[in-house]
Design a protein around this motif. Structure first.
Motif, PDB file in Angstrom:
ATOM      1  N   SER A   1       0.888  -1.321  -0.189  1.00  0.00           N
ATOM      2  CA  SER A   1       0.000  -0.182  -0.085  1.00  0.00           C
ATOM      3  C   SER A   1       0.929   1.116  -0.161  1.00  0.00           C
ATOM      4  O   SER A   1       0.701   2.197  -0.827  1.00  0.00           O
ATOM      5  N   VAL A   2       1.699   1.187   0.934  1.00  0.00           N
ATOM      6  CA  VAL A   2       2.835   2.294   1.011  1.00  0.00           C
ATOM      7  C   VAL A   2       3.519   2.697  -0.587  1.00  0.00           C
ATOM      8  O   VAL A   2       3.461   3.640  -0.890  1.00  0.00           O
ATOM      9  N   ILE A   3       3.902   1.617  -1.206  1.00  0.00           N
ATOM     10  CA  ILE A   3       4.547   1.599  -2.550  1.00  0.00           C
ATOM     11  C   ILE A   3       3.636   2.185  -3.468  1.00  0.00           C
ATOM     12  O   ILE A   3       3.926   3.181  -4.495  1.00  0.00           O
ATOM     13  N   LEU A   4       2.093   1.588  -3.727  1.00  0.00           N
ATOM     14  CA  LEU A   4       1.232   2.082  -4.408  1.00  0.00           C
ATOM     15  C   LEU A   4       1.040   3.682  -4.156  1.00  0.00           C
ATOM     16  O   LEU A   4       0.949   4.223  -5.211  1.00  0.00           O
ATOM     17  N   VAL A   5       0.727   4.108  -3.073  1.00  0.00           N
ATOM     18  CA  VAL A   5       0.720   5.386  -2.726  1.00  0.00           C
ATOM     19  C   VAL A   5       1.585   6.319  -3.120  1.00  0.00           C
ATOM     20  O   VAL A   5       1.737   7.472  -3.777  1.00  0.00           O
ATOM     21  N   LEU A   6       3.058   5.910  -2.810  1.00  0.00           N
ATOM     22  CA  LEU A   6       4.174   6.627  -3.537  1.00  0.00           C
ATOM     23  C   LEU A   6       4.033   6.812  -4.927  1.00  0.00           C
ATOM     24  O   LEU A   6       4.459   7.872  -5.608  1.00  0.00           O
ATOM     25  N   GLY A   7       3.590   5.563  -5.639  1.00  0.00           N
ATOM     26  CA  GLY A   7       3.935   5.673  -7.192  1.00  0.00           C
ATOM     27  C   GLY A   7       2.570   6.463  -7.691  1.00  0.00           C
ATOM     28  O   GLY A   7       2.547   7.528  -8.571  1.00  0.00           O
ATOM     29  N   ALA A   8       1.525   6.530  -6.873  1.00  0.00           N
ATOM     30  CA  ALA A   8       0.241   7.672  -7.451  1.00  0.00           C
ATOM     31  C   ALA A   8       0.633   8.941  -7.334  1.00  0.00           C
ATOM     32  O   ALA A   8       0.419   9.683  -7.907  1.00  0.00           O
ATOM     33  N   VAL A   9       1.344   9.159  -6.095  1.00  0.00           N
ATOM     34  CA  VAL A   9       1.533  10.571  -5.637  1.00  0.00           C
ATOM     35  C   VAL A   9       2.845  11.083  -6.667  1.00  0.00           C
ATOM     36  O   VAL A   9       2.794  12.071  -7.150  1.00  0.00           O
ATOM     37  N   LEU A  10       3.755  10.268  -7.104  1.00  0.00           N
ATOM     38  CA  LEU A  10       4.913  10.525  -8.042  1.00  0.00           C
ATOM     39  C   LEU A  10       4.007  10.874  -9.452  1.00  0.00           C
ATOM     40  O   LEU A  10       4.411  11.907 -10.011  1.00  0.00           O
ATOM     41  N   LEU A  11       3.208   9.958  -9.981  1.00  0.00           N
ATOM     42  CA  LEU A  11       2.715  10.028 -11.018  1.00  0.00           C
ATOM     43  C   LEU A  11       1.735  11.416 -11.142  1.00  0.00           C
ATOM     44  O   LEU A  11       1.747  12.218 -12.224  1.00  0.00           O
ATOM     45  N   SER A  12       0.945  11.714 -10.063  1.00  0.00           N
ATOM     46  CA  SER A  12       0.133  13.081 -10.099  1.00  0.00           C
ATOM     47  C   SER A  12       1.211  14.299 -10.130  1.00  0.00           C
ATOM     48  O   SER A  12       1.009  15.124 -10.672  1.00  0.00           O
TER      49      SER A  12
END
Length: 83
Positions: free
Chosen positions: A41-52
């Protein structure tokens, strides 16, 4: 060949992801990083924040044309391109 800002961002993100994984492997008593689901979940959130953040940067800084060269027009994909 020179490294670009994209390489620096990718390196920083991979460093954070590696640190999260190391904390998990050390079985540290951290609230979210105690389980595989928490780490994922933490890695998914990091990826989503980076993408945005990168999408905002691309639309606001890279694609917007300089003054006098045209008007930015939206495209179906949600990106802005100069015409």
């Amino acid at each position: 060949m020179r490294l670009t800002w994209k390489d620096a961002v990718a390196t920083a993100v991979m460093g954070v992801i590696t640190a999260v994984h190391v904390v998990f492997l050390q079985q540290a008593d951290v609230l979210v990083l105690g389980s595989v689901r928490g780490v994922a979940s933490v890695i998914l959130v990091l990826g989503a924040v980076l993408l945005s953040c990168l999408r905002w940067f691309w639309c606001a800084v890279v694609v917007v044309p300089p003054a006098g060269l045209g008007v930015a027009q939206p495209v179906d994909a949600g990106l802005v391109v100069a015409r």
